[in-house]
Design an enzyme around this catalytic site. Sequence first.
Site, short mmCIF file in Angstrom:
data_model
loop_
_atom_site.label_atom_id
_atom_site.label_comp_id
_atom_site.label_asym_id
_atom_site.label_seq_id
_atom_site.Cartn_x
_atom_site.Cartn_y
_atom_site.Cartn_z
N SER A 241 -3.92 -1.19 26.34
CA SER A 241 -3.71 -1.08 27.80
C SER A 241 -4.92 -0.43 28.48
O SER A 241 -5.35 -0.87 29.56
CB SER A 241 -2.43 -0.33 28.11
OG SER A 241 -2.38 0.91 27.44
N HIS A 271 2.20 -2.77 20.86
CA HIS A 271 1.74 -1.64 21.70
C HIS A 271 2.96 -1.05 22.40
O HIS A 271 3.91 -0.64 21.74
CB HIS A 271 0.67 -2.21 22.67
CG HIS A 271 -0.11 -1.19 23.44
ND1 HIS A 271 -0.18 0.14 23.10
CD2 HIS A 271 -0.85 -1.30 24.58
CE1 HIS A 271 -0.94 0.79 23.98
NE2 HIS A 271 -1.35 -0.06 24.89
N HIS A 318 -0.23 3.49 13.16
CA HIS A 318 -1.14 3.62 14.31
C HIS A 318 -2.53 3.18 13.91
O HIS A 318 -2.93 3.35 12.75
CB HIS A 318 -1.18 5.06 14.82
CG HIS A 318 -1.67 5.15 16.23
ND1 HIS A 318 -3.00 5.26 16.54
CD2 HIS A 318 -1.00 5.09 17.40
CE1 HIS A 318 -3.12 5.28 17.85
NE2 HIS A 318 -1.93 5.18 18.41
N ARG A 327 2.78 13.23 20.34
CA ARG A 327 3.66 12.78 21.43
C ARG A 327 5.08 12.57 20.88
O ARG A 327 6.06 12.76 21.59
CB ARG A 327 3.11 11.49 22.05
CG ARG A 327 1.69 11.65 22.59
CD ARG A 327 1.09 10.33 23.02
NE ARG A 327 1.01 9.39 21.92
CZ ARG A 327 0.68 8.10 22.04
NH1 ARG A 327 0.41 7.62 23.23
NH2 ARG A 327 0.61 7.31 20.99
N ASP A 373 6.34 5.86 20.21
CA ASP A 373 7.44 4.95 20.54
C ASP A 373 8.67 5.14 19.66
O ASP A 373 9.76 4.69 20.02
CB ASP A 373 6.95 3.49 20.44
CG ASP A 373 5.85 3.20 21.44
OD1 ASP A 373 5.98 3.64 22.59
OD2 ASP A 373 4.86 2.56 21.06
N1 CMX Z 1 5.63 -1.46 9.51
C1 CMX Z 1 5.26 -2.39 8.60
N2 CMX Z 1 3.99 -2.71 8.35
C2 CMX Z 1 3.05 -2.02 9.02
C3 CMX Z 1 3.35 -1.02 9.95
C4 CMX Z 1 4.72 -0.76 10.21
N3 CMX Z 1 5.11 0.13 11.11
N4 CMX Z 1 2.19 -0.54 10.45
C5 CMX Z 1 1.20 -1.22 9.86
N5 CMX Z 1 1.72 -2.13 9.00
C6 CMX Z 1 0.99 -3.15 8.25
C7 CMX Z 1 0.23 -4.04 9.21
O1 CMX Z 1 1.09 -5.02 9.78
C8 CMX Z 1 -0.86 -4.60 8.32
O2 CMX Z 1 -0.27 -5.60 7.54
P1 CMX Z 1 -1.10 -6.92 7.12
O3 CMX Z 1 -2.21 -6.42 6.26
O4 CMX Z 1 -0.09 -7.76 6.40
O5 CMX Z 1 -1.60 -7.55 8.40
C9 CMX Z 1 -1.16 -3.41 7.41
O6 CMX Z 1 -0.01 -2.54 7.45
C10 CMX Z 1 -2.38 -2.62 7.85
O7 CMX Z 1 -2.22 -2.21 9.19
P2 CMX Z 1 -2.88 -0.86 9.73
O8 CMX Z 1 -4.35 -0.98 9.57
O9 CMX Z 1 -2.20 0.32 9.13
O10 CMX Z 1 -2.44 -0.87 11.26
P3 CMX Z 1 -3.20 -1.58 12.49
O11 CMX Z 1 -4.24 -0.65 12.97
O12 CMX Z 1 -3.58 -2.98 12.16
O13 CMX Z 1 -1.99 -1.66 13.55
C11 CMX Z 1 -0.08 -0.86 14.70
C12 CMX Z 1 -1.48 -0.52 14.20
C13 CMX Z 1 0.41 0.28 15.57
C14 CMX Z 1 -0.15 -2.15 15.54
C15 CMX Z 1 0.85 -1.06 13.47
O14 CMX Z 1 0.95 0.17 12.77
C16 CMX Z 1 2.23 -1.56 13.84
O15 CMX Z 1 2.43 -2.78 13.93
N6 CMX Z 1 3.23 -0.62 14.05
C17 CMX Z 1 4.55 -1.02 14.50
C18 CMX Z 1 4.55 -1.30 15.99
C19 CMX Z 1 4.36 -0.03 16.80
O16 CMX Z 1 5.02 0.97 16.58
N7 CMX Z 1 3.45 -0.10 17.79
C20 CMX Z 1 3.26 1.02 18.75
C21 CMX Z 1 1.96 1.81 18.53
C22 CMX Z 1 1.81 2.87 19.58
C23 CMX Z 1 1.58 2.25 20.94
O17 CMX Z 1 0.52 1.63 21.13
O18 CMX Z 1 2.48 2.30 21.77
#
Ligand code: CMX
Length: 436
Positions: A241, A271, A318, A327, A373
């Site tokens: 964002s 996000h 994250h 937070r 979140d």
């Molecule tokens: N549950 C399951 N798998 C997860 C995970 C979770 N909560 N968080 C990361 N992973 C997975 C990723 O999907 C990725 O899988 P692939 O290799 O199969 O693609 C792997 O772990 C590596 O990811 P990462 O490097 O740890 O995380 P990223 O930096 O790529 O992504 C985020 C960060 C937040 C998008 C991810 O942790 C996620 O999808 N979390 C759940 C959604 C969420 O809570 N989003 C809100 C974040 C805060 C905000 O911006 O509001």
Amino acid sequence: MAQILKDRLREKIEAHRPRTTRLLKEHGDKKIGDVTIAQAIGGMRGVKSLVTDISYLDPFEGIRFRGKTIPEVMAALPKPEGKDYPYVEGFWFYLLTGDVPTKEEALTIVDEFKKRRDVPQYVIDILRAMPRDSHPMTLFSAAVLSMQRESKFAKFYAEGFNKMTAWEPMFEDATDLIAKLPSVAAYIYRMKYKGDIHIPSDDNLDLGGNFAHMMGLAEPYDDVARMYFIIHADHESGNVSAHATHLVASALSDAYYSLSAGLDGLAGPLHGLANQEVLKWIQNVMKKMDGKLPSEEEMKKFVWETLNSGQVIPGYGHAVLRKTDPRYMAQREFALKHLPDDPIFKFVSRLYDVVPDILREQGKAKNPWPNVDAHSGVIQWHYGLKEYDFYTVLFGVGRAIGVLANITWDRALGYPIERPKSLTTDMLEEAAGIKK
Ligand code: CMX
């Protein structure tokens, strides 16, 4: 005009400009990092290529706003009489200038926002003309975009642009937007979920108090709103964002276009939309358990089911953080104080007990800890805001404060149009030595 704040901001900008100019002129060729193939393909993770002084995110400590942690910000800023959380208006002053305002200064901004908070009738007409089942974020972003005709920056540009003073109309647009967003959000909420019966704003209240009032939510929801908007305001400038807002603003688009773009990014499930997904997930489990709190073993089973079906656990992980999000902790402390026996809070706590170990065992997520979140829906639900597809709008009202402070400073420091360079896959293969 928010004169006190504008004058202070002018002083800060004039003192800051030579620092940016010197870095560019005398040290522009110094390296601050290298980019790997994984970073180029993998969403530019960790590439140091943005500058902001509004906040900094340390992977282990979490966010600092202008150098202060969340507890330090909450302790330092002036608060309304008898309240636990600071004026959002004072926080806006602080984010923009880095100076903690006196109560008198914060109250000047409270008054300023009151003057600017009415929403034009055509925005209401647009919201009413959109299908009532549109997602609240679609309505919210459309409302922001529809107000673009009000932009003082767009007018300033059309009448002859001056780089040195361009921050002033940007600041004016930002102030207008922050003042109006709670009214827009409350209108959407009451139109969609509360029988289209609206509550006019109360001139005796600050932004947080008035938001609770317009939403029709009793105390201490006013403090919930203050806390919520402050903790969600900023998380450096690389998140979707903030980055989307900054990117669009870099084309000299005004604050309305830029914020609308940022909100569109916030509406993604990876996000800001994750806050609604958390509540949806919990509600599903609750239904399966007939309302009963699952044991640790049962909860583990639900978490694994989600992972095995290829979904992420919303609210965990994250891109930068490598520990529990402060937070999340700020909200957990609030919940421990005000709603320790809430059944959903118990769910969230049980998840906290089991998810990090499971994510570690699965071995994919780099950060197994909860983010903001994972906790935000519980408190909203407890105080009667149960329409969870509205939660990202609350995030958006808060996020606006940070991203609008950022783009005001972007203009002040004359940051240019953003344009990273792309390579082809062939070029990467050549760099990797796979292909000649
Ligand atoms: N549950 C399951 N798998 C997860 C995970 C979770 N909560 N968080 C990361 N992973 C997975 C990723 O999907 C990725 O899988 P692939 O290799 O199969 O693609 C792997 O772990 C590596 O990811 P990462 O490097 O740890 O995380 P990223 O930096 O790529 O992504 C985020 C960060 C937040 C998008 C991810 O942790 C996620 O999808 N979390 C759940 C959604 C969420 O809570 N989003 C809100 C974040 C805060 C905000 O911006 O509001």
